[in-house]
Motif scaffolding. Structure first.
Motif, PDB file in Angstrom:
ATOM      1  N   GLY A 101       0.936  -1.294   0.160  1.00  0.00           N
ATOM      2  CA  GLY A 101       0.050   0.089   0.179  1.00  0.00           C
ATOM      3  C   GLY A 101       0.693   1.279   0.234  1.00  0.00           C
ATOM      4  N   GLY A 102       2.112   1.097  -0.675  1.00  0.00           N
ATOM      5  CA  GLY A 102       2.911   2.349  -0.637  1.00  0.00           C
ATOM      6  C   GLY A 102       3.725   2.788   0.414  1.00  0.00           C
ATOM      7  N   ARG A 103       3.582   1.760   1.552  1.00  0.00           N
ATOM      8  CA  ARG A 103       4.305   2.224   2.923  1.00  0.00           C
ATOM      9  C   ARG A 103       4.950   0.753   3.171  1.00  0.00           C
ATOM     10  NH1 ARG A 103       4.370   6.887   4.225  1.00  0.00           N
ATOM     11  NH2 ARG A 103       4.736   6.548   6.305  1.00  0.00           N
ATOM     12  N   THR A 104       6.224   1.063   3.822  1.00  0.00           N
ATOM     13  CA  THR A 104       7.048   0.110   4.181  1.00  0.00           C
ATOM     14  C   THR A 104       6.338  -0.743   5.237  1.00  0.00           C
ATOM     15  OG1 THR A 104       9.083   1.366   3.841  1.00  0.00           O
ATOM     16  CG2 THR A 104       9.245  -0.469   5.311  1.00  0.00           C
ATOM     17  N   MET A 123      10.262   2.035   8.752  1.00  0.00           N
ATOM     18  CA  MET A 123       8.578   1.866   8.858  1.00  0.00           C
ATOM     19  C   MET A 123       7.950   2.848   8.523  1.00  0.00           C
ATOM     20  SD  MET A 123       8.683  -1.538   9.230  1.00  0.00           S
ATOM     21  CE  MET A 123       7.053  -1.777   9.311  1.00  0.00           C
ATOM     22  N   ASP A 124       8.566   4.200   9.039  1.00  0.00           N
ATOM     23  CA  ASP A 124       7.704   5.544   8.829  1.00  0.00           C
ATOM     24  C   ASP A 124       7.668   6.038   7.308  1.00  0.00           C
ATOM     25  OD1 ASP A 124       7.025   5.302  11.514  1.00  0.00           O
ATOM     26  OD2 ASP A 124       8.755   6.673  12.082  1.00  0.00           O
ATOM     27  N   SER A 125       8.296   5.308   6.324  1.00  0.00           N
ATOM     28  CA  SER A 125       8.590   5.905   5.179  1.00  0.00           C
ATOM     29  C   SER A 125       8.089   4.909   4.032  1.00  0.00           C
ATOM     30  CB  SER A 125       9.984   6.276   4.999  1.00  0.00           C
ATOM     31  OG  SER A 125      10.270   7.310   5.978  1.00  0.00           O
ATOM     32  N   THR A 126       8.397   5.532   2.965  1.00  0.00           N
ATOM     33  CA  THR A 126       8.296   4.441   1.770  1.00  0.00           C
ATOM     34  C   THR A 126       9.754   4.285   1.282  1.00  0.00           C
ATOM     35  OG1 THR A 126       8.163   6.377   0.068  1.00  0.00           O
ATOM     36  CG2 THR A 126       6.104   5.646   0.934  1.00  0.00           C
ATOM     37  N   MET A 127       9.916   3.315   0.133  1.00  0.00           N
ATOM     38  CA  MET A 127      11.326   2.998  -0.152  1.00  0.00           C
ATOM     39  C   MET A 127      11.680   4.413  -0.889  1.00  0.00           C
ATOM     40  SD  MET A 127      12.594   0.080  -2.331  1.00  0.00           S
ATOM     41  CE  MET A 127      14.417   0.047  -2.984  1.00  0.00           C
ATOM     42  N   LEU A 128      10.645   5.015  -1.621  1.00  0.00           N
ATOM     43  CA  LEU A 128      11.114   6.200  -2.322  1.00  0.00           C
ATOM     44  C   LEU A 128      11.771   7.395  -1.660  1.00  0.00           C
ATOM     45  CD1 LEU A 128       8.152   6.293  -5.168  1.00  0.00           C
ATOM     46  CD2 LEU A 128      10.503   5.735  -5.477  1.00  0.00           C
ATOM     47  N   THR A 129      11.519   7.362  -0.413  1.00  0.00           N
ATOM     48  CA  THR A 129      12.024   8.507   0.436  1.00  0.00           C
ATOM     49  C   THR A 129      13.422   8.457   0.351  1.00  0.00           C
ATOM     50  OG1 THR A 129       9.959   8.194   1.821  1.00  0.00           O
ATOM     51  CG2 THR A 129      11.649   9.263   2.763  1.00  0.00           C
ATOM     52  N   PHE A 130      13.920   6.953   0.233  1.00  0.00           N
ATOM     53  CA  PHE A 130      15.456   6.938   0.428  1.00  0.00           C
ATOM     54  C   PHE A 130      16.255   6.745  -0.810  1.00  0.00           C
ATOM     55  CE2 PHE A 130      13.464   5.462   4.330  1.00  0.00           C
ATOM     56  CZ  PHE A 130      14.338   5.905   5.114  1.00  0.00           C
ATOM     57  N   GLN A 138      13.092   6.126 -12.454  1.00  0.00           N
ATOM     58  CA  GLN A 138      13.416   4.787 -12.751  1.00  0.00           C
ATOM     59  C   GLN A 138      12.952   3.931 -11.810  1.00  0.00           C
ATOM     60  OE1 GLN A 138      17.340   3.562 -11.860  1.00  0.00           O
ATOM     61  NE2 GLN A 138      16.899   1.509 -12.547  1.00  0.00           N
ATOM     62  N   VAL A 139      12.930   3.993 -10.500  1.00  0.00           N
ATOM     63  CA  VAL A 139      12.365   3.305  -9.561  1.00  0.00           C
ATOM     64  C   VAL A 139      10.935   3.279  -9.610  1.00  0.00           C
ATOM     65  CG1 VAL A 139      12.511   2.995  -6.930  1.00  0.00           C
ATOM     66  CG2 VAL A 139      14.512   3.486  -8.332  1.00  0.00           C
ATOM     67  N   ARG A 140      10.407   4.413  -9.745  1.00  0.00           N
ATOM     68  CA  ARG A 140       8.895   4.408 -10.009  1.00  0.00           C
ATOM     69  C   ARG A 140       8.419   3.420 -11.069  1.00  0.00           C
ATOM     70  NH1 ARG A 140       8.136  10.610  -8.581  1.00  0.00           N
ATOM     71  NH2 ARG A 140       7.470  10.413  -6.502  1.00  0.00           N
ATOM     72  N   ARG A 147       4.220  -4.197  -9.756  1.00  0.00           N
ATOM     73  CA  ARG A 147       2.736  -3.993  -9.351  1.00  0.00           C
ATOM     74  C   ARG A 147       1.902  -4.790 -10.472  1.00  0.00           C
ATOM     75  NH1 ARG A 147       4.282   0.715  -7.435  1.00  0.00           N
ATOM     76  NH2 ARG A 147       3.855   1.868  -9.056  1.00  0.00           N
ATOM     77  N   GLU A 148       2.579  -4.848 -11.777  1.00  0.00           N
ATOM     78  CA  GLU A 148       1.840  -5.545 -12.861  1.00  0.00           C
ATOM     79  C   GLU A 148       2.154  -7.074 -12.668  1.00  0.00           C
ATOM     80  OE1 GLU A 148       3.035  -3.369 -16.295  1.00  0.00           O
ATOM     81  OE2 GLU A 148       1.918  -1.681 -15.682  1.00  0.00           O
ATOM     82  N   GLY A 149       3.015  -7.560 -11.820  1.00  0.00           N
ATOM     83  CA  GLY A 149       3.360  -8.978 -11.427  1.00  0.00           C
ATOM     84  C   GLY A 149       4.609  -9.165 -12.307  1.00  0.00           C
ATOM     85  N   GLN A 150       5.514  -8.388 -12.583  1.00  0.00           N
ATOM     86  CA  GLN A 150       6.681  -8.754 -13.061  1.00  0.00           C
ATOM     87  C   GLN A 150       8.007  -8.500 -11.970  1.00  0.00           C
ATOM     88  OE1 GLN A 150       7.527  -6.751 -16.890  1.00  0.00           O
ATOM     89  NE2 GLN A 150       5.417  -6.375 -17.078  1.00  0.00           N
ATOM     90  N   ARG A 151       8.828  -9.451 -12.179  1.00  0.00           N
ATOM     91  CA  ARG A 151      10.044  -9.514 -11.277  1.00  0.00           C
ATOM     92  C   ARG A 151      10.877  -8.255 -11.831  1.00  0.00           C
ATOM     93  NH1 ARG A 151      11.283 -14.916  -8.166  1.00  0.00           N
ATOM     94  NH2 ARG A 151       9.150 -15.463  -7.876  1.00  0.00           N
ATOM     95  N   GLN A 152      11.675  -7.746 -10.936  1.00  0.00           N
ATOM     96  CA  GLN A 152      12.668  -6.557 -11.496  1.00  0.00           C
ATOM     97  C   GLN A 152      13.894  -6.994 -10.788  1.00  0.00           C
ATOM     98  OE1 GLN A 152      11.844  -4.109 -14.081  1.00  0.00           O
ATOM     99  NE2 GLN A 152      10.412  -5.932 -14.255  1.00  0.00           N
ATOM    100  N   ARG A 153      15.099  -6.540 -11.747  1.00  0.00           N
ATOM    101  CA  ARG A 153      16.383  -6.405 -11.179  1.00  0.00           C
ATOM    102  C   ARG A 153      16.860  -5.098 -11.570  1.00  0.00           C
ATOM    103  NH1 ARG A 153      18.887 -10.845  -8.862  1.00  0.00           N
ATOM    104  NH2 ARG A 153      17.378 -12.732  -8.865  1.00  0.00           N
ATOM    105  N   TYR A 154      17.615  -4.354 -10.835  1.00  0.00           N
ATOM    106  CA  TYR A 154      18.173  -3.236 -11.251  1.00  0.00           C
ATOM    107  C   TYR A 154      18.932  -2.398 -10.188  1.00  0.00           C
ATOM    108  CZ  TYR A 154      14.381  -1.246  -8.441  1.00  0.00           C
ATOM    109  OH  TYR A 154      13.628  -0.801  -7.249  1.00  0.00           O
TER     110      TYR A 154
END
Length: 192
Positions: A101-104, A123-130, A138-140, A147-154
């Protein structure tokens, strides 16, 4: 059988068996004419079941309670499995970051160490915060693919609270419910 034989067959010491009898009432041996404790095959099964539950992570009193309530074939409730999984995740040398849900939702101790902060800060933030600002788009995009079901490596750059940055490899996988709907993502983070 006498207590020495019960001890030999279960691997539990004689004094421990006597303590379990006194403390928990787990064993109720009959007595011989001379007053010696006599144990049955059912007692062997009870002690073995307690050992099994303790090995799966339950405390001794919880294991005895479960066996007393359900008998020697008492299933685990997952408590032991959850404790084992917790130990495994904390022992890993990779950062683990779970988002829902957009949260850690979860981060292991190694992730907090990598970020040089407390787990509660994560826990108080999203990954995008960091994420370092030049890498956010790129991370978004990668997050949308997860979210579409694809694994990602980057590769990306993370920014710690103290302002320092470091490059990481991210392996992100979607978490799906029983019908295949997206429920969140888990990312394994490794510094490069």
């Amino acid at each position: 059988m006498r207590i020495g034989e019960l001890s030999r067959r279960t691997g539990v010491g004689v004094s421990t068996l006597r303590a379990w009898e006194r403390r928990f009432g787990l064993l109720r041996p009959t007595r011989s004419a001379s007053g010696q404790r006599l144990y049955s095959e059912a007692d062997v099964k009870l002690v073995a079941a307690v050992n099994r539950l303790v090995a799966e992570g339950l405390t001794l009193s919880a294991a005895v309670g479960r066996i007393a309530a359900s008998g020697p074939w008492a299933p685990t409730s997952g408590e032991g499995d959850a404790l084992l999984l917790h130990h495994i995740v904390q022992a890993m040398d990779q950062g683990i970051w779970v988002c829902q849900g957009g949260r850690t939702r979860y981060a292991n101790a190694h992730m907090a160490d990598l970020m040089r902060c407390a787990i509660t800060d994560l826990m108080d933030s999203t990954m995008l915060t960091f994420v370092d600002p030049p890498d956010i788009d790129q991370v978004r995009k990668r997050g949308q693919l997860v979210r579409e079901g694809q694994r990602q490596r980057y590769l990306t750059v993370l920014r710690r609270a103290d302002g320092t940055t470091f490059k990481v490899s991210v392996a992100a996988s979607p978490m799906l419910d029983a019908v295949g709907a997206y429920k969140g993502a888990v990312a394994l983070i490794n510094p490069v």
